[in-house]
Design a protein around this motif. Structure first.
Motif, PDB file in Angstrom:
ATOM      1  N   SER A 178      -5.970   1.631   1.911  1.00  0.00           N
ATOM      2  CA  SER A 178      -4.953   0.582   2.013  1.00  0.00           C
ATOM      3  C   SER A 178      -3.643   1.255   2.401  1.00  0.00           C
ATOM      4  O   SER A 178      -3.300   2.313   1.873  1.00  0.00           O
ATOM      5  CB  SER A 178      -4.805  -0.171   0.692  1.00  0.00           C
ATOM      6  N   VAL A 179      -2.940   0.674   3.349  1.00  0.00           N
ATOM      7  CA  VAL A 179      -1.694   1.264   3.843  1.00  0.00           C
ATOM      8  C   VAL A 179      -0.564   0.261   3.673  1.00  0.00           C
ATOM      9  O   VAL A 179      -0.769  -0.951   3.717  1.00  0.00           O
ATOM     10  CB  VAL A 179      -1.811   1.699   5.319  1.00  0.00           C
ATOM     11  N   SER A 180       0.629   0.770   3.489  1.00  0.00           N
ATOM     12  CA  SER A 180       1.793  -0.071   3.220  1.00  0.00           C
ATOM     13  C   SER A 180       2.420  -0.631   4.489  1.00  0.00           C
ATOM     14  O   SER A 180       3.242  -1.543   4.417  1.00  0.00           O
ATOM     15  CB  SER A 180       2.846   0.741   2.455  1.00  0.00           C
ATOM     16  N   ASP A 181       2.020  -0.088   5.647  1.00  0.00           N
ATOM     17  CA  ASP A 181       2.607  -0.489   6.930  1.00  0.00           C
ATOM     18  C   ASP A 181       1.481  -0.646   7.934  1.00  0.00           C
ATOM     19  O   ASP A 181       0.636   0.247   8.073  1.00  0.00           O
ATOM     20  CB  ASP A 181       3.602   0.583   7.389  1.00  0.00           C
ATOM     21  N   VAL A 182       1.474  -1.766   8.645  1.00  0.00           N
ATOM     22  CA  VAL A 182       0.390  -2.011   9.603  1.00  0.00           C
ATOM     23  C   VAL A 182       0.315  -0.910  10.653  1.00  0.00           C
ATOM     24  O   VAL A 182      -0.761  -0.620  11.193  1.00  0.00           O
ATOM     25  CB  VAL A 182       0.569  -3.401  10.265  1.00  0.00           C
ATOM     26  N   ALA A 183       1.440  -0.257  10.937  1.00  0.00           N
ATOM     27  CA  ALA A 183       1.447   0.821  11.929  1.00  0.00           C
ATOM     28  C   ALA A 183       0.623   2.016  11.471  1.00  0.00           C
ATOM     29  O   ALA A 183       0.206   2.842  12.299  1.00  0.00           O
ATOM     30  CB  ALA A 183       2.882   1.254  12.214  1.00  0.00           C
ATOM     31  N   VAL A 238      -1.533  -3.734   3.511  1.00  0.00           N
ATOM     32  CA  VAL A 238      -1.385  -4.567   2.317  1.00  0.00           C
ATOM     33  C   VAL A 238       0.092  -4.763   1.989  1.00  0.00           C
ATOM     34  O   VAL A 238       0.942  -3.953   2.370  1.00  0.00           O
ATOM     35  CB  VAL A 238      -2.105  -3.920   1.113  1.00  0.00           C
ATOM     36  N   PRO A 239       0.417  -5.841   1.264  1.00  0.00           N
ATOM     37  CA  PRO A 239       1.799  -6.037   0.822  1.00  0.00           C
ATOM     38  C   PRO A 239       2.155  -5.056  -0.283  1.00  0.00           C
ATOM     39  O   PRO A 239       1.281  -4.476  -0.929  1.00  0.00           O
ATOM     40  CB  PRO A 239       1.793  -7.477   0.298  1.00  0.00           C
ATOM     41  N   ASN A 240       3.446  -4.877  -0.485  1.00  0.00           N
ATOM     42  CA  ASN A 240       3.917  -3.961  -1.521  1.00  0.00           C
ATOM     43  C   ASN A 240       3.920  -4.685  -2.865  1.00  0.00           C
ATOM     44  O   ASN A 240       4.956  -5.051  -3.418  1.00  0.00           O
ATOM     45  CB  ASN A 240       5.315  -3.447  -1.180  1.00  0.00           C
TER      46      ASN A 240
END
Length: 672
Positions: free
Chosen positions: A196-201, A224-226
C-alpha cells in the motif's frame, strides 16, 4: 560546556536522557547543528563507508576488541571470512546491541554516548577513531538480560520452501522502496508482496523496484488514503487475503521515536531482524513452521526505547474495544507486543483481526497523537490476541543472537540495586520524587482500603447500609466535584466530603469529621519505602535540591504527616496538586515545573506512574527515571494480580495478598 564534554564527564546522565525523547532530540544538537544523519537520504552510507576499511579491522584486533570466533558463536551465524563478520557487526552495531567481543559493550557505549548513537556511527569505530583519545568509557560485554529458555534455531530450507509466505508493506516514504528491494533480493524464501502506498505516483515505482525480483512471485500495489496508519491499509486492502497464507510479514516505513522526528535507527533495527537478515528470517520461518503453537514473531523492543515502552501508557482507555470483541482477559500494565507495529504472524493466530470487512472510516482520522489512540492500542493487542487463540510469541534478542519465548525481556531495564539507583540520579542538581508507591507504601497496598474501613465504621454507626456501596458513593462524589470544575485543576478531600455530605444529608461538621477519619485510616497504613527514602535523605545530606511532587486530594499538611511517618522530615520542597490546582497526569504540573526550573540546573523526576511520572514529563523535555510500583513488580515476578476481575475491594484478598505485594514492592526494582 558542550554536549561532548558533558558525556565525557557524566555518562550516566545519558541513561536518563534515553528515557526522554525530547531530551534525546536536544542531545543530538552538537555545537549548535542538528546532525545530518537524521536525514533519511543517509540511511546506509555509514556502514557502506566503514565496511571496506581493513585498517579498522586490524586496529580492532590489535586492541583486542573484535573476536571473530566469539562473534560467530554469540550471533549463531557462519561467515565466509573475518572481514564479512566484522562488516556485519559494523552495520548492525549502529542500531542494535550486538557486541564485537567480550571486551566491548556496544549497548553501554551507545547508552553513555548519545552523540555517537545519533550520528549513526558504529560504537567500536568511534571508540577506536576518537573515543580512546577523548577518554570515553568502554566496559566489557555483559548481557542486560538472558532468556530462561534455550530454543533450537536451525534452518530447514526444504521446510521453509513449502511455506506460503506473504510480505505486506505500507510505504509512506518513497526511499524505503529501495531498502525493501535490498532486503527481498536475498530473501530466504519466495513470497507474494502486497504493497500500500500513500501516493498514487508510487504505484509504478513500487512495481518497478520490487516486481522483477526473483524472490517475488506476485505483487499487488494499491494507493491508499492517509487513514489508519499502517494497520488501516493492511486490513482494508489485504486482511482477508492474508488468511490464505501460512505466514505473513507486516512492515511499514517508520521514522519516528516518540519525539515525532525522523529516526532511522528504529526502522533499521526492525527492518534488519524482520526482513533483511536472511539468517535470522530463515530461522524464524523454520521455527514457526515446526512449532504449531508459535503464532507471532518480532525482535525485542528497540534498545534506545524508554524503559516503559512496553506499558499500556495512554492507550489503556482504548483497549476495551478489542478486549470485548476478541474476549481477551489480561490485567497487566506491562505487555510484550511488537513496538512499532511490525511483525511476522500465522494468520490463524490473528484470525479475528484479519477475517473481517473493514472500511477506512473504521479507523481514526489524522492527525493522531504520538501515543494514546485506538491504533496504538491495537498494536499492543497483537501478541495478546495470538495468546488468546492458543499461540505463543517468539522474540529475537540481538544482543545474544537468540530466539526466545521468555517475555521477561520487557523488564530488562528494571534490574537495579539501591546503589545503582542513587548513582543514576546523583549527577543532577534537582531531584524530585513522587509520593505514593515511590516514597511511601500502604501496608495492604490497595489505595481504597481506607475508604472501605471507613465505610465499615459508618455501617456500624447506621450512616450507610453497605461499606462497598459507600466507597462507590465516596468516589462518585469526588468525580462530581471534578466534573463541576470541568476537570480543571484538582479536588481536595474536604471538597469530596462536602459533596458527599450533601448527598447523604450530613452537616458540615460531620462531613469534615468523616474526611478526617478517611485520612486517619490511610495514615495508619502508611509505611516507608525504605531504600528510596534513604536515597532521598542522602541527597538532602549532599545539599541537593529535592522536590516532592504528588497528584493527590490530600492537603499539603496531610502529605507532610505521611512523609514524616516514612522518615522524610525536612530539607525538601513540596508540590501538592490539591493545593496548587495543577496535576502531573494532566500535564499542568509539568508545564509549571518546566517554567519554574528555568536556569535552575539539571533536573530529574523519580516516580512509579508510567504516564504521569515518566511519559508526560518526558513530553515536556524533563528527565525522569521510572520505577516499578508494587503491583508491576509483583506481576514482573510472574504472579497474577489478585485484585483483578472485580476483586479490587475483596477484603479477604486485601488482607491475604495486600501485605505480600506491599512488602515485595518496597524496593522498586528487580534483582535486589
Amino acid at each position: 560546556m558542550n554536549y561532548r564534554a558533558i558525556v565525557k564527564r557524566i555518562p550516566i546522565i545519558n541513561s536518563i536522557i534515553r528515557n526522554n525523547p525530547k531530551l534525546m532530540q536536544a542531545a543530538i544538537r552538537i555545537e549548535g547543528k542538528l546532525l545530518r544523519r537524521t536525514d533519511p537520504r543517509h540511511r546506509v552510507s555509514v556502514p557502506a563507508a566503514i565496511g571496506h576499511n581493513p585498517a579498522l579491522l586490524a586496529e580492532a584486533k590489535q586492541h583486542g576488541l573484535f573476536d571473530f570466533t566469539w562473534y560467530c558463536d554469540v550471533q549463531d551465524k557462519s561467515f565466509d571470512s573475518e572481514t564479512s563478520a566484522f562488516n556485519d557487526y559494523l552495520m548492525k552495531s549502529r542500531f542494535s546491541s550486538v557486541s564485537p567481543s567480550p571486551a566491548f559493550n556496544n549497548w553501554n557505549y551507545h547508552k553513555n554516548n548519545l552523540d555517537v548513537y545519533h550520528f549513526g556511527q558504529s560504537p567500536l569505530e568511534h571508540y577506536i577513531s576518537a573515543g580512546i583519545k577523548e577518554g570515553r568509557i568502554n566496559t566489557p560485554f555483559a548481557p542486560r538480560w538472558e532468556p530462561s529458555d534455550k530454543l533450537a534455531t536451525d534452518i530447514d530450507e526444504a521446510l521453509n520452501k513449502t511455506q506460503k509466505v506473504a510480505v505486506c508493506l505500507h510505504v509512506f516514504y518513497a526511499d524505503f522502496l529501495d531498502y525493501y528491494r535490498q532486503c527481498l533480493e536475498h530473501f530466504p524464501v519466495n513470497v507474494d508482496v502486497f504493497v500500500s502506498v500513500s501516493d498514487v505516483a508510487l504505484k509504478a515505482v513500487a512495481i518497478e523496484k520490487l516486481g522483477d525480483l526473483s524472490t517475488v512471485n506476485n505483487i499487488e500495489v494499491v494507493a491508499v488514503p492517509n487513514r489508519g496508519r499502517n494497520f488501516g491499509p493492511m486490513l482494508v486492502e489485504y486482511g482477508q487475503k492474508l488468511l490464505d497464507y501460512d505466514l505473513f510479514c507486516h512492515l511499514h516505513s517508520k521514522k519516528s521515536l516518540y519525539s515525532g522526528r525522523p529516526q532511522t535507527q528504529w526502522a533499521d533495527y526492525l527492518g534488519e531482524f524482520l526482513l533483511n537478515d536472511a539468517n535470522v528470517i530463515a530461522k524464524a520461518i523454520t521455527h514457526m513452521a515446526k512449532d504449531d503453537e508459535c503464532g507471532v514473531y518480532y525482535p525485542t523492543s528497540f534498545m534506545m526505547m524508554p524503559d516503559w515502552v512496553n506499558h499500556w501508557l495512554k492507550n489503556k482507555p482504548f483497549k476495551s474495544k478489542f478486549f470485548d470483541e476478541w474476549n481477551i482477559t489480561d490485567h497487566s500494565d506491562f505487555i510484550a507486543y511488537p513496538v512499532g507495529g511490525m511483525f511476522w504472524a500465522k494468520p490463524a493466530a490473528l484470525k479475528q483481526l484479519l477475517d473481517k470487512e473493514y472500511k477506512y472510516e473504521d479507523f481514526p482520522a489524522e492527525p493522531l497523537p504520538n501515543d494514546g489512540s485506538e491504533l496504538h492500542a491495537l498494536e499492543r493487542c497483537i501478541g495478546l490476541l495470538a495468546e488468546r487463540n492458543g499461540y505463543k510469541q517468539l522474540f529475537y534478542y540481538p544482543e545474544l543472537g537468540r530466539f526466545t519465548q521468555d517475555k521477561s525481556h520487557i523488564f530488562a531495564n528494571y534490574v537495579s540495586s539501591q546503589e545503582q539507583l542513587l548513582h543514576k540520579i546523583q549527577p543532577f542538581d534537582i531531584i524530585s520524587f513522587d509520593v505514593f508507591d515511590t516514597l511511601v507504601r500502604r501496608t495492604h497496598f490497595v489505595p481504597d482500603y481506607a475508604k472501605l474501613k471507613l465505610g465499615q465504621y459508618l455501617v456500624e454507626q447506621g450512616e450507610v447500609k453497605d461499606a462497598h456501596d459507600f466507597v462507590k458513593l465516596r468516589n462518585n462524589a469526588e468525580f462530581t466535584v471534578r466534573k463541576q470544575k470541568q476537570f480543571k485543576g484538582d479536588v481536595s478531600l474536604v471538597e469530596s466530603y462536602q459533596q458527599l455530605g450533601k448527598e447523604l444529608g450530613w452537616d458540615q461538621a460531620k462531613s469534615l469529621h468523616y474526611a478526617d477519619m478517611e485520612f486517619a485510616y490511610d495514615l495508619d497504613m502508611i509505611e516507608s519505602k525504605d531504600e528510596v527514602v534513604d536515597i532521598l535523605n542522602a541527597l538532602i545530606g549532599q545539599r541537593k535540591t529535592v522536590y516532592i511532587i504528588s497528584d493527590t486530594y490530600y492537603s499539603e499538611h496531610q502529605i507532610v504527616l505521611m512523609l514524616r511517618k516514612a522518615g522524610v522530615t525536612n530539607g525538601y520542597q513540596l508540590f501538592v496538586s490539591s493545593e496548587l490546582g495543577l496535576r502531573k497526569d494532566s500535564g499542568t504540573m509539568w508545564a509549571f515545573m518546566k517554567e519554574h526550573l528555568a536556569d535552575k540546573g539539571s533536573f530529574v523526576h523519580v516516580g512509579d506512574n508510567a504516564v504521569a511520572d515518566a511519559q508526560i514529563p518526558g513530553d515536556f523535555g524533563l528527565a525522569n527515571l521510572h520505577i516499578l510500583n508494587p503491583m508491576d513488580k509483583w506481576q514482573a515476578a510472574g504472579w497474577d494480580n489478585p485484585f483483578a476481575g472485580g476483586n479490587e475491594l475483596n477484603e479477604q484478598h486485601i488482607l491475604k495478598w495486600g501485605p505480600l505485594i506491599s512488602k515485595f514492592g518496597r524496593f522498586p526494582f528487580l534483582g535486589e
